[in-house]
Design an enzyme around this catalytic site. Structure first.
Site, PDB file in Angstrom:
ATOM      1  N   LYS A  45       0.809  -1.201   0.000  1.00 37.72           N
ATOM      2  CA  LYS A  45       0.000   0.000   0.000  1.00 37.72           C
ATOM      3  C   LYS A  45       0.849   1.259   0.000  1.00 37.72           C
ATOM      4  O   LYS A  45       0.357   2.353  -0.240  1.00 37.72           O
ATOM      5  CB  LYS A  45      -0.887   0.021   1.251  1.00 37.72           C
ATOM      6  CG  LYS A  45      -1.777  -1.164   1.409  1.00 37.72           C
ATOM      7  CD  LYS A  45      -2.442  -1.094   2.831  1.00 37.72           C
ATOM      8  CE  LYS A  45      -3.119  -2.404   3.146  1.00 37.72           C
ATOM      9  NZ  LYS A  45      -3.425  -2.509   4.579  1.00 37.72           N
ATOM     10  N   ASP A 105      14.561  -0.082   0.882  1.00 35.17           N
ATOM     11  CA  ASP A 105      15.249  -0.252   2.157  1.00 35.17           C
ATOM     12  C   ASP A 105      16.262  -1.394   2.000  1.00 35.17           C
ATOM     13  O   ASP A 105      17.309  -1.194   1.386  1.00 35.17           O
ATOM     14  CB  ASP A 105      14.163  -0.526   3.213  1.00 35.17           C
ATOM     15  CG  ASP A 105      14.645  -0.491   4.646  1.00 35.17           C
ATOM     16  OD1 ASP A 105      15.459   0.383   4.968  1.00 35.17           O
ATOM     17  OD2 ASP A 105      14.212  -1.337   5.444  1.00 35.17           O
ATOM     18  N   LYS A 133      17.009   4.370   1.061  1.00 39.15           N
ATOM     19  CA  LYS A 133      17.806   4.249   2.296  1.00 39.15           C
ATOM     20  C   LYS A 133      18.985   3.330   1.996  1.00 39.15           C
ATOM     21  O   LYS A 133      18.964   2.159   2.386  1.00 39.15           O
ATOM     22  CB  LYS A 133      16.925   3.583   3.363  1.00 39.15           C
ATOM     23  CG  LYS A 133      16.574   4.429   4.564  1.00 39.15           C
ATOM     24  CD  LYS A 133      15.997   3.522   5.637  1.00 39.15           C
ATOM     25  CE  LYS A 133      14.738   4.059   6.238  1.00 39.15           C
ATOM     26  NZ  LYS A 133      14.139   3.144   7.229  1.00 39.15           N
ATOM     27  N   ARG A 167      -0.137   6.610   7.489  1.00 42.37           N
ATOM     28  CA  ARG A 167      -0.055   6.772   6.029  1.00 42.37           C
ATOM     29  C   ARG A 167      -0.701   8.074   5.592  1.00 42.37           C
ATOM     30  O   ARG A 167      -0.375   8.626   4.555  1.00 42.37           O
ATOM     31  CB  ARG A 167      -0.787   5.626   5.320  1.00 42.37           C
ATOM     32  CG  ARG A 167      -0.165   4.251   5.505  1.00 42.37           C
ATOM     33  CD  ARG A 167      -0.794   3.274   4.515  1.00 42.37           C
ATOM     34  NE  ARG A 167      -0.606   1.875   4.872  1.00 42.37           N
ATOM     35  CZ  ARG A 167       0.465   1.153   4.555  1.00 42.37           C
ATOM     36  NH1 ARG A 167       1.465   1.700   3.898  1.00 42.37           N
ATOM     37  NH2 ARG A 167       0.545  -0.112   4.895  1.00 42.37           N
TER      38      ARG A 167
END
Ligand code: IMP
Ligand code: MG
Length: 181
Positions: A45, A105, A133, A167
């Protein structure tokens, strides 16, 4: 009344800063894909807010589709396991796929997805992530389009969650560590 802002340490990127980054990404993508068969694929999402803004900054015709995956559970670290919760509706043959992610990530999620979708004979597969990241990477995957490179902190807002919350913050913020420790 509860206020999500009480759970935040600091705001990292304001709504205005994000809008500028998204506008620039949209312009680059429109230029690069002008003679292609662009299909943008939002990874649900987390990418939903970014995807909604980015697609309105893309000026060439494009199709959209969504893939829902889960790899996190409720923790702050990837479980390393990727599950497909909703597959794409579109046929990929001949399409130029651009995968839209909120944050890259460890890279586990996108490596898995890229490998899986590449077997369906798209003309090309590239990655656009709002946030990167790089310090946390565990695979050798790289994004072709990166909005912002972020420090190694747990961040929320603009689609990004902690335990499915935050969110709906319109900006990106660092969560207070006491919330998830
Ligand atoms: P990866 O498989 O480790 O690259 O994880 C990618 C997914 O983890 C992203 O799509 C996010 O949903 C989630 N994620 C990674 N870092 C953060 C963060 O700082 N805040 C919120 N979600 C994150
Ligand atoms: Mg997520």
């Amino acid at each position: 009344m509860k206020n999500m802002r009480d759970d935040l340490e600091s705001i990292l990127y304001t709504e205005e800063a994000l809008a500028e980054v998204v506008k620039q990404l949209g312009a680059r993508i429109s230029e690069d894909y002008q003679d292609k068969n662009l299909l943008i694929v939002g990874i649900l999402k987390g990418s939903m807010v970014f995807m909604a803004d980015l697609m309105r900054q893309i000026t060439i015709p494009c199709d959209i589709d969504f893939l829902a995956v889960s790899s996190y559970g409720s923790g702050v670290k990837s479980s390393g396991e990727v599950r497909v919760l909703k597959d794409l509706d579109s046929k990929l043959e001949g399409k130029d796929l651009l995968l839209i992610e909120d944050i890259l990530d460890s890279g586990t999620t996108l490596s898995y997805i890229k490998r899986m979708l590449s077997t369906r004979k798209p003309a090309s597969v590239r990655i656009c992530t709002l946030l990167d990241k790089p310090e946390r990477r565990k695979t050798d995957i790289k994004a072709d389009y990166v909005g912002l490179t972020v420090p190694n902190a747990f961040i929320v807002g603009y689609g990004l969650d902690y335990d499915q919350k935050y969110r709906n913050l319109p900006f990106i913020a660092v969560l207070k560590p006491e919330i998830y420790c």
